[in-house]
Motif scaffolding. Structure first.
Motif, short mmCIF file in Angstrom:
data_model
loop_
_atom_site.label_atom_id
_atom_site.label_comp_id
_atom_site.label_asym_id
_atom_site.label_seq_id
_atom_site.Cartn_x
_atom_site.Cartn_y
_atom_site.Cartn_z
N TRP A 364 0.83 -1.20 0.00
CA TRP A 364 0.00 0.00 0.00
C TRP A 364 0.87 1.25 0.00
O TRP A 364 1.99 1.25 0.52
CB TRP A 364 -0.90 0.02 1.24
CG TRP A 364 -2.06 -0.91 1.14
CD1 TRP A 364 -2.03 -2.27 1.22
CD2 TRP A 364 -3.43 -0.55 0.95
NE1 TRP A 364 -3.30 -2.79 1.08
CE2 TRP A 364 -4.18 -1.75 0.92
CE3 TRP A 364 -4.09 0.66 0.81
CZ2 TRP A 364 -5.55 -1.77 0.75
CZ3 TRP A 364 -5.47 0.65 0.64
CH2 TRP A 364 -6.19 -0.55 0.60
N ARG A 365 0.36 2.31 -0.61
CA ARG A 365 0.97 3.63 -0.50
C ARG A 365 0.24 4.35 0.65
O ARG A 365 -0.95 4.64 0.54
CB ARG A 365 0.82 4.43 -1.79
CG ARG A 365 1.71 3.94 -2.93
CD ARG A 365 1.39 4.67 -4.21
NE ARG A 365 0.06 4.30 -4.71
CZ ARG A 365 -0.59 4.95 -5.67
NH1 ARG A 365 -0.06 6.04 -6.21
NH2 ARG A 365 -1.78 4.54 -6.07
N VAL A 366 0.97 4.61 1.71
CA VAL A 366 0.35 5.15 2.92
C VAL A 366 0.99 6.49 3.26
O VAL A 366 2.22 6.64 3.25
CB VAL A 366 0.50 4.18 4.10
CG1 VAL A 366 -0.22 4.72 5.33
CG2 VAL A 366 -0.07 2.81 3.73
N PHE A 367 0.15 7.47 3.58
CA PHE A 367 0.60 8.81 3.91
C PHE A 367 0.23 9.13 5.36
O PHE A 367 -0.77 8.65 5.89
CB PHE A 367 -0.05 9.84 2.98
CG PHE A 367 0.28 9.62 1.53
CD1 PHE A 367 1.42 10.18 0.97
CD2 PHE A 367 -0.52 8.83 0.73
CE1 PHE A 367 1.74 9.97 -0.36
CE2 PHE A 367 -0.22 8.61 -0.61
CZ PHE A 367 0.92 9.19 -1.16
N SER A 368 1.06 9.97 5.98
CA SER A 368 0.75 10.43 7.34
C SER A 368 -0.28 11.54 7.26
O SER A 368 -0.48 12.16 6.20
CB SER A 368 2.01 10.94 8.03
OG SER A 368 2.45 12.15 7.43
N VAL A 369 -0.92 11.83 8.39
CA VAL A 369 -1.91 12.91 8.43
C VAL A 369 -1.24 14.25 8.14
O VAL A 369 -1.78 15.09 7.42
CB VAL A 369 -2.62 12.95 9.80
CG1 VAL A 369 -3.60 14.11 9.87
CG2 VAL A 369 -3.34 11.63 10.05
N ALA A 370 -0.02 14.46 8.68
CA ALA A 370 0.69 15.72 8.44
C ALA A 370 0.98 15.91 6.96
O ALA A 370 0.81 17.02 6.42
CB ALA A 370 1.98 15.75 9.24
N GLN A 371 1.42 14.86 6.27
CA GLN A 371 1.70 14.96 4.84
C GLN A 371 0.44 15.37 4.07
O GLN A 371 0.50 16.21 3.17
CB GLN A 371 2.20 13.62 4.31
CG GLN A 371 3.61 13.26 4.73
CD GLN A 371 3.98 11.86 4.27
OE1 GLN A 371 3.19 10.91 4.37
NE2 GLN A 371 5.19 11.71 3.76
N CYS A 372 -0.68 14.78 4.44
CA CYS A 372 -1.94 15.05 3.72
C CYS A 372 -2.45 16.46 4.01
O CYS A 372 -2.98 17.13 3.12
CB CYS A 372 -2.99 14.03 4.10
SG CYS A 372 -2.54 12.33 3.64
#
Length: 387
Positions: A364-372
């Motif tokens: 999966w490609r997973v992003f942190s909340v801060a990145q988003c």
């Protein structure tokens, strides 16, 4: 040879599966019964009541967790107590004239960290809105003032959709206590609330019995999201609809899971741990009551700490996400939980770094909340279907 046994991974896996943990295991002490109603908090606060001055070294140890301010695993606020004499006097008349309280690693704090232009700040976990300030010309003259939140911080978090033009009410009616409650899932420890009896909280003396009987009458089903909690009865609460805690008329009561209950207006006193939210989310998906047919349902089911990101995605007209998707490995064991997910694109958002790492190992490609939050447009590009 001393035997070292770490059961934390097993406990986390059990929690994600939605199974109850009746006791807290400690190999050094006798087994104690687990109290599910006990607020999740550390043995002692990181910051003493009233706050403490932080040095440049300490400031560099403050982490950026979901764009929030974290120190030693707990959430903090930062503010500058020293005011020029004229502003010191004006702040006592109107708090809008005082220094702002930082709740996020906003543009101002990031610039200060980059340049090293550090000024005297106080770190605090106090949530009552009152802060100790003084005049730089007369440091011994101190008063408590209800300082206001930093607008740059609100923008950084897009707190309650603050970035939307004309949304001034978020600033006007901002509550530090409610703010802390919004982001409980981002931190493992929280300041312990002052213990009070049911009567001191405004409930009737027989409230435990009333609540238990009402929840049983509803067959332990949440009247908002329809999740059944017969195996986790402590996660079903009884809510007073009109907010009057001693009004136990049946028409004023509503059975709500802890997650739905915490999202009701005026419930900034509630603490719902991340593991408990995981359990509720797991049961919703297991019982097929986690559908997200529109944005309102997404907001209702998602962790409150994702509120700002969801407002961004809604404004950008991004595809609707699934809420609380569990990621399994080749043996069908649950290894991670994604707060938001777009399975068709194998893209997700995770609060916990461990969940993000485990999901990435499954492709999966997973992003942190801060990145988003910093770049919601980039997330939208990742979840849009190929042209």
């Amino acid at each position: 040879m001393k035997l070292q046994i770490d059961l934390s991974a097993l406990s986390a896996a059990v929690s994600r599966m939605g199974l109850p943990l009746p006791v807290v295991f400690d190999l050094k002490n006798p087994l104690l019964p687990h109290d599910p109603e006990r607020p999740h908090s550390g043995d002692s606060p990181v910051i003493e009541p009233g706050g403490e001055e932080i040095t440049w070294k300490v400031f560099n140890e403050v982490k950026k967790t979901g764009n929030l301010l974290e120190y030693k695993g707990q959430q903090i606020l930062l503010y500058m107590p020293g005011h020029p004499q004229n502003r010191f006097e004006e702040a006592q008349v109107d708090p809008l004239n005082g220094n702002r309280v930082h709740i996020s690693f906003c543009r101002h704090l990031e610039e200060m960290k980059r340049t090293g232009n550090f000024q005297r700040y106080i770190a605090t976990q106090d949530q009552d809105g009152e802060f100790r300030i003084y005049s730089r010309q007369k440091p011994s003259h101190e008063v408590n003032v209800c300082l206001r939140v930093c607008m740059l911080c609100l923008t950084k978090l897009n707190y309650k959709g603050y970035s939307k033009p004309g949304n001034k009410a978020v600033f006007t009616y901002f509550s530090f206590r409610e703010f802390f409650q919004h982001y409980e899932s981002f931190f493992s420890e929280h300041p312990a609330p002052e213990p009070r009896s049911h009567e001191e909280k405004g409930y009737t003396q027989d409230w435990p019995e009333v609540s238990k009987a009402y929840r049983a009458s509803k067959d332990y089903i949440c009247e908002s999201c329809d999740v059944t909690l017969k195996r986790h009865r402590h996660l079903l609460h009884t809510h007073h609809v009109n907010g009057v805690r001693n009004d136990n008329a049946e028409g004023n009561l509503k059975a709500l899971c802890a997650d739905c209950h915490s999202k009701q207006p005026g419930h900034d006193h509630m603490v719902v741990t991340r593991d408990n939210r995981y359990t509720i989310t797991h049961l919703r998906r297991e019982q097929e009551c986690a559908d997200t047919a529109d944005w309102q349902q997404v907001f209702d089911l998602a962790d409150p700490g994702l509120n700002g990101l969801l407002h961004h995605l809604k404004t950008l007209k991004a595809p609707l996400p699934e809420v609380g998707l569990e990621i399994q490995d080749a043996r069908d064991a649950i290894v991670a939980n994604l707060e938001l997910a777009w399975p068709g694109r194998r893209v997700g958002v995770a609060i916990g770094p461990e969940d993000a790492e485990q999901a990435r190992e499954q492709g999966w490609r997973v992003f942190s909340v801060a990145q988003c939050l910093d770049s919601p447009e980039k997330l939208k590009r990742q979840i849009l279907p190929p042209a």
